[in-house]
Design a protein around this motif. Structure first.
Motif, PDB file in Angstrom:
ATOM      1  N   ALA A 107      36.120   3.336 -12.297  1.00 20.91           N
ATOM      2  CA  ALA A 107      36.041   3.579 -13.739  1.00 20.91           C
ATOM      3  C   ALA A 107      36.833   4.823 -14.127  1.00 20.91           C
ATOM      4  O   ALA A 107      37.653   4.803 -15.061  1.00 20.91           O
ATOM      5  CB  ALA A 107      34.570   3.736 -14.145  1.00 20.91           C
ATOM      6  N   LEU A 144      29.150  11.804   0.608  1.00 21.06           N
ATOM      7  CA  LEU A 144      27.675  11.761   0.579  1.00 21.06           C
ATOM      8  C   LEU A 144      27.077  11.514   1.956  1.00 21.06           C
ATOM      9  O   LEU A 144      25.904  11.838   2.204  1.00 21.06           O
ATOM     10  CB  LEU A 144      27.180  10.661  -0.375  1.00 21.06           C
ATOM     11  CG  LEU A 144      27.613  10.763  -1.825  1.00 21.06           C
ATOM     12  CD1 LEU A 144      26.977   9.637  -2.633  1.00 21.06           C
ATOM     13  CD2 LEU A 144      27.247  12.122  -2.436  1.00 21.06           C
ATOM     14  N   LYS A 179      28.966  12.428   4.734  1.00 20.92           N
ATOM     15  CA  LYS A 179      29.774  13.263   5.643  1.00 20.92           C
ATOM     16  C   LYS A 179      29.646  14.732   5.228  1.00 20.92           C
ATOM     17  O   LYS A 179      28.600  15.341   5.425  1.00 20.92           O
ATOM     18  CB  LYS A 179      31.233  12.787   5.618  1.00 20.92           C
ATOM     19  CG  LYS A 179      31.412  11.291   5.859  1.00 20.92           C
ATOM     20  CD  LYS A 179      32.865  10.891   5.804  1.00 20.92           C
ATOM     21  CE  LYS A 179      33.060   9.383   5.800  1.00 20.92           C
ATOM     22  NZ  LYS A 179      32.672   8.730   4.529  1.00 20.92           N
ATOM     23  N   PRO A 233      23.515   3.337 -19.422  1.00 15.79           N
ATOM     24  CA  PRO A 233      23.871   2.038 -18.846  1.00 15.79           C
ATOM     25  C   PRO A 233      24.111   0.979 -19.917  1.00 15.79           C
ATOM     26  O   PRO A 233      23.333   0.877 -20.875  1.00 15.79           O
ATOM     27  CB  PRO A 233      22.639   1.676 -17.999  1.00 15.79           C
ATOM     28  CG  PRO A 233      21.520   2.513 -18.544  1.00 15.79           C
ATOM     29  CD  PRO A 233      22.141   3.751 -19.121  1.00 15.79           C
ATOM     30  N   SER A 286      28.428  -1.203  -6.630  1.00 19.18           N
ATOM     31  CA  SER A 286      27.398  -1.909  -5.878  1.00 19.18           C
ATOM     32  C   SER A 286      26.211  -0.990  -5.600  1.00 19.18           C
ATOM     33  O   SER A 286      26.267   0.212  -5.845  1.00 19.18           O
ATOM     34  CB  SER A 286      27.970  -2.504  -4.592  1.00 19.18           C
ATOM     35  OG  SER A 286      28.707  -1.561  -3.882  1.00 19.18           O
ATOM     36  N   GLU A 291      34.705  -3.183  -0.363  1.00 19.24           N
ATOM     37  CA  GLU A 291      33.809  -2.063  -0.708  1.00 19.24           C
ATOM     38  C   GLU A 291      34.344  -0.775  -0.102  1.00 19.24           C
ATOM     39  O   GLU A 291      33.720  -0.195   0.788  1.00 19.24           O
ATOM     40  CB  GLU A 291      32.400  -2.334  -0.180  1.00 19.24           C
ATOM     41  CG  GLU A 291      31.709  -3.471  -0.889  1.00 19.24           C
ATOM     42  CD  GLU A 291      30.339  -3.760  -0.281  1.00 19.24           C
ATOM     43  OE1 GLU A 291      30.006  -3.190   0.765  1.00 19.24           O
ATOM     44  OE2 GLU A 291      29.623  -4.574  -0.868  1.00 19.24           O
TER      45      GLU A 291
HETATM   46  C1  LIG Z   1      27.542   7.105   1.300  1.00 19.95           C
HETATM   47  C2  LIG Z   1      28.826   6.354   1.138  1.00 19.95           C
HETATM   48  C3  LIG Z   1      29.918   6.688   1.936  1.00 19.95           C
HETATM   49  C4  LIG Z   1      31.108   6.001   1.813  1.00 19.95           C
HETATM   50  N1  LIG Z   1      32.150   6.339   2.621  1.00 19.95           N
HETATM   51  C5  LIG Z   1      33.317   5.663   2.516  1.00 19.95           C
HETATM   52  C6  LIG Z   1      34.415   5.988   3.366  1.00 19.95           C
HETATM   53  O1  LIG Z   1      34.311   6.861   4.234  1.00 19.95           O
HETATM   54  N2  LIG Z   1      35.562   5.294   3.227  1.00 19.95           N
HETATM   55  C7  LIG Z   1      35.702   4.317   2.295  1.00 19.95           C
HETATM   56  O2  LIG Z   1      36.788   3.720   2.200  1.00 19.95           O
HETATM   57  N3  LIG Z   1      34.691   3.984   1.451  1.00 19.95           N
HETATM   58  C8  LIG Z   1      33.499   4.634   1.556  1.00 19.95           C
HETATM   59  N4  LIG Z   1      32.446   4.304   0.737  1.00 19.95           N
HETATM   60  C9  LIG Z   1      32.622   3.213  -0.245  1.00 19.95           C
HETATM   61  C10 LIG Z   1      33.174   3.719  -1.569  1.00 19.95           C
HETATM   62  O3  LIG Z   1      32.512   4.883  -1.950  1.00 19.95           O
HETATM   63  C11 LIG Z   1      32.992   2.637  -2.629  1.00 19.95           C
HETATM   64  O4  LIG Z   1      33.830   1.554  -2.281  1.00 19.95           O
HETATM   65  C12 LIG Z   1      33.334   3.148  -4.024  1.00 19.95           C
HETATM   66  O5  LIG Z   1      32.372   4.076  -4.426  1.00 19.95           O
HETATM   67  C13 LIG Z   1      33.388   2.019  -5.035  1.00 19.95           C
HETATM   68  O6  LIG Z   1      33.674   2.567  -6.284  1.00 19.95           O
HETATM   69  P1  LIG Z   1      33.289   1.800  -7.622  1.00 19.95           P
HETATM   70  O7  LIG Z   1      33.777   2.683  -8.732  1.00 19.95           O
HETATM   71  O8  LIG Z   1      33.737   0.414  -7.559  1.00 19.95           O
HETATM   72  O9  LIG Z   1      31.696   1.712  -7.626  1.00 19.95           O
HETATM   73  P2  LIG Z   1      30.561   2.798  -7.497  1.00 19.95           P
HETATM   74  O10 LIG Z   1      31.038   3.996  -6.782  1.00 19.95           O
HETATM   75  O11 LIG Z   1      29.377   2.065  -6.988  1.00 19.95           O
HETATM   76  O12 LIG Z   1      30.289   3.216  -8.996  1.00 19.95           O
HETATM   77  C14 LIG Z   1      29.718   2.334  -9.925  1.00 19.95           C
HETATM   78  C15 LIG Z   1      29.115   3.137 -11.041  1.00 19.95           C
HETATM   79  O13 LIG Z   1      28.753   2.278 -12.104  1.00 19.95           O
HETATM   80  C16 LIG Z   1      27.459   2.639 -12.567  1.00 19.95           C
HETATM   81  N5  LIG Z   1      26.828   1.488 -13.229  1.00 19.95           N
HETATM   82  C17 LIG Z   1      26.215   0.431 -12.642  1.00 19.95           C
HETATM   83  N6  LIG Z   1      25.756  -0.411 -13.596  1.00 19.95           N
HETATM   84  C18 LIG Z   1      26.098   0.131 -14.795  1.00 19.95           C
HETATM   85  C19 LIG Z   1      25.909  -0.260 -16.152  1.00 19.95           C
HETATM   86  N7  LIG Z   1      25.262  -1.392 -16.481  1.00 19.95           N
HETATM   87  N8  LIG Z   1      26.390   0.539 -17.115  1.00 19.95           N
HETATM   88  C20 LIG Z   1      27.045   1.693 -16.807  1.00 19.95           C
HETATM   89  N9  LIG Z   1      27.247   2.103 -15.550  1.00 19.95           N
HETATM   90  C21 LIG Z   1      26.790   1.323 -14.554  1.00 19.95           C
HETATM   91  C22 LIG Z   1      26.752   3.074 -11.311  1.00 19.95           C
HETATM   92  O14 LIG Z   1      25.613   3.841 -11.611  1.00 19.95           O
HETATM   93  C23 LIG Z   1      27.843   3.898 -10.648  1.00 19.95           C
HETATM   94  O15 LIG Z   1      27.903   5.187 -11.181  1.00 19.95           O
HETATM   95  C24 LIG Z   1      31.231   4.976   0.840  1.00 19.95           C
HETATM   96  C25 LIG Z   1      30.122   4.630   0.046  1.00 19.95           C
HETATM   97  C26 LIG Z   1      28.942   5.312   0.189  1.00 19.95           C
HETATM   98  C27 LIG Z   1      27.768   4.937  -0.667  1.00 19.95           C
END
Ligand SMILES: Cc1cc2nc3c(=O)[nH]c(=O)nc-3n(C[C@H](O)[C@H](O)[C@H](O)COP(=O)(O)OP(=O)(O)OC[C@H]3O[C@@H](n4cnc5c(N)ncnc54)[C@H](O)[C@@H]3O)c2cc1C
Length: 433
Positions: free
Chosen positions: A21, A53, A55, A87, A116, A311
């Motif tokens: 986002a 988070l 590491k 949200p 997710s 992911e």
């Molecule tokens: C602990 C941890 C360690 C990781 N380490 C690695 C790594 O070492 N290497 C790697 O490649 N990847 C890693 N990942 C994966 C990577 O962080 C994710 O692929 C990435 O965060 C995905 O980003 P995103 O923006 O798609 O979703 P997210 O980061 O999940 O963000 C989604 C956001 O949308 C919000 N949301 C949900 N529903 C709504 C709604 N209805 N309205 C408004 N907001 C909403 C959520 O609250 C959240 O803030 C890790 C993930 C975690 C949890």
């Protein structure tokens, strides 16, 4: 090739507060979008990156602010209306409006990037014991508070998050057990050989890695909470019964069994959902004015010739940018190969590519996994589908080039010369031109 042909004639709304986002918001402004731009996040924090988070942030080695995608001033100076703790609760596709509480916000183009959530384990949740999951900074803070020397940490699931927390907890002096139902940790991603390498790494550092082991029951241990020092909801000790007949006592029980895409909003709106929100290669969903990016997107990958939901950090960042450009009327396929990284103890690794359900028929390893410096290549039908390096940073670019060649059918339509790949004396950067 991309060309701007039609931009939105009205506001752009982004639903989601993570990397995808926030990257999209930045790209929209970089690309010259001057209209109203609203970002709705369910979380109370500025959008942040999650890898720390498990590491450096969990270890206390980096600050939360270091993980912000953009500093606070960015949103002000780029005129992004950031609504935190807001949200989205509904989308009216026909009316082009998003509902947030009592508000309705109209859009010309909408980006869904709701990411997710940690997959739940009912057996643990229903046990009454304290159970930790790791997705948000609050989760990481709670786990961090429990990581003290001598504390007993039991981790269910030998995936990336489970192993990264195991490494951080062990480094903090905890007694750590990882319980994995399959024959090796990371088996589905890396296969048995390199899954075994990660198991050996953890055992070398004193983690008790139990493979081919299932949990049969979990109980709360109300009489055993002296000295845990934290609230009952999270730190109530657990007794974890295993099918090898043993029982583990956990001061901290972490469940790391994967994540599920947050599809409810999209599904309720009537978008096509199937393990994520379905999209074409340009990240456009089943509605032409709605795009999707990050963990939520199950998009057609032009080089792999099939849909894929990824992911990983790199995918969220890359898709956020591509979706933003396409919302402005560009025609850009998202064709970057999946990439991820991990850091555990002194092992840093990067992986590029994707091994599909058909698996692979050969694993080519260069270097010595036991020494902790090596590269590995997953080959099927004469093509390199994926590759990784461990602590061999000079290999990062060549391994990507090799997988790209395999994916695109370069070199006589078969990617690299496999005989040369198997010969460690030939430098990797000579395998592709
Ligand atoms: C602990 C941890 C360690 C990781 N380490 C690695 C790594 O070492 N290497 C790697 O490649 N990847 C890693 N990942 C994966 C990577 O962080 C994710 O692929 C990435 O965060 C995905 O980003 P995103 O923006 O798609 O979703 P997210 O980061 O999940 O963000 C989604 C956001 O949308 C919000 N949301 C949900 N529903 C709504 C709604 N209805 N309205 C408004 N907001 C909403 C959520 O609250 C959240 O803030 C890790 C993930 C975690 C949890």
């Amino acid at each position: 090739m991309s060309a701007a042909d039609e931009g939105p004639r009205g506001p752009v709304v982004i639903v989601g507060g993570g990397l995808a986002a926030a990257t999209a918001a930045g790209t929209l402004r970089e690309e010259g979008f001057a209209g109203p731009l609203v970002l709705l996040s369910a979380e109370q924090h500025l959008p942040y990156e999650r890898p720390p988070l498990s590491k450096s942030y969990l270890a206390g080695d980096s600050a939360f602010e270091d993980a912000f995608v953009h500093p606070k001033e960015f949103y002000d100076s780029h005129d992004v209306t950031l609504r935190l703790g807001a949200p989205a609760t509904g989308i009216d596709l026909d009316a082009h409006a998003v509902t947030v509480g009592d508000d309705r916000i109209g859009y010309a183009r909408l980006l869904l990037a709701t990411g997710s959530s940690a997959r739940r384990l009912p057996l643990a949740d229903d046990s009454g014991a304290g159970v930790a999951y790791l997705r948000t900074v609050e989760d990481s803070d709670r786990i961090k508070a429990a990581l003290r020397p001598g504390r007993r940490v039991v981790i269910l699931g030998g995936g990336w998050i489970g192993l990264e927390v195991a490494a951080t907890a062990r480094t903090a002096g905890c007694e750590v057990v990882v319980v994995e139902p399959l024959a090796q940790p990371l088996l589905r991603v890396l296969g048995p050989t390199l899954g075994g390498t990660f198991a050996a790494l953890h055992r070398h550092h004193g983690v008790d890695v139990r493979t081919t082991t299932n949990v049969t029951a979990i109980e709360r241990r109300p009489d055993d909470d002296a000295g845990t020092g934290a609230g009952p909801d999270h730190d109530t000790p657990a007794a974890v019964h295993l099918d090898d007949g043993t029982t583990l006592v956990a001061d901290l029980l972490l469940v790391g069994i994967g994540a599920s895409p947050n599809v409810e909003l999209a599904r309720n709106a009537g978008l096509t959902v199937e393990d994520g929100v379905l999209a074409d290669a340009r990240l456009r969903t089943s509605h032409p004015d709605v795009f999707v990016a990050g963990d939520l997107a199950n998009a057609l990958h032009p080089k792999l010739g099939r849909r894929l939901r990824v992911e990983h950090w790199d995918n969220a960042k890359g898709q956020g940018a591509t979706a933003a450009r396409n919302m402005l009327g560009h025609q850009e396929d998202y064709d970057r190969l999946p990439y991820f990284f991990t850091d555990q103890y002194d092992l840093g690794m990067e992986y590029v590519g994707h091994v599909g359900a058909g698996g692979y028929d050969e694993l080519v390893v260069r270097g010595d996994p036991e020494e902790g410096v090596f590269t590995a290549f997953w080959v099927a039908g004469g093509r390199v589908l994926a590759a990784m390096h461990a602590n061999d940073w000079d290999a990062a670019d060549p391994i990507r080039a090799i997988v790209e060649a395999g994916a695109s059918g370069q070199v006589d339509d078969g990617g690299v010369d496999l005989a040369a790949l198997r010969d460690s004396r030939i430098p990797l950067d000579q395998l592709v031109t």
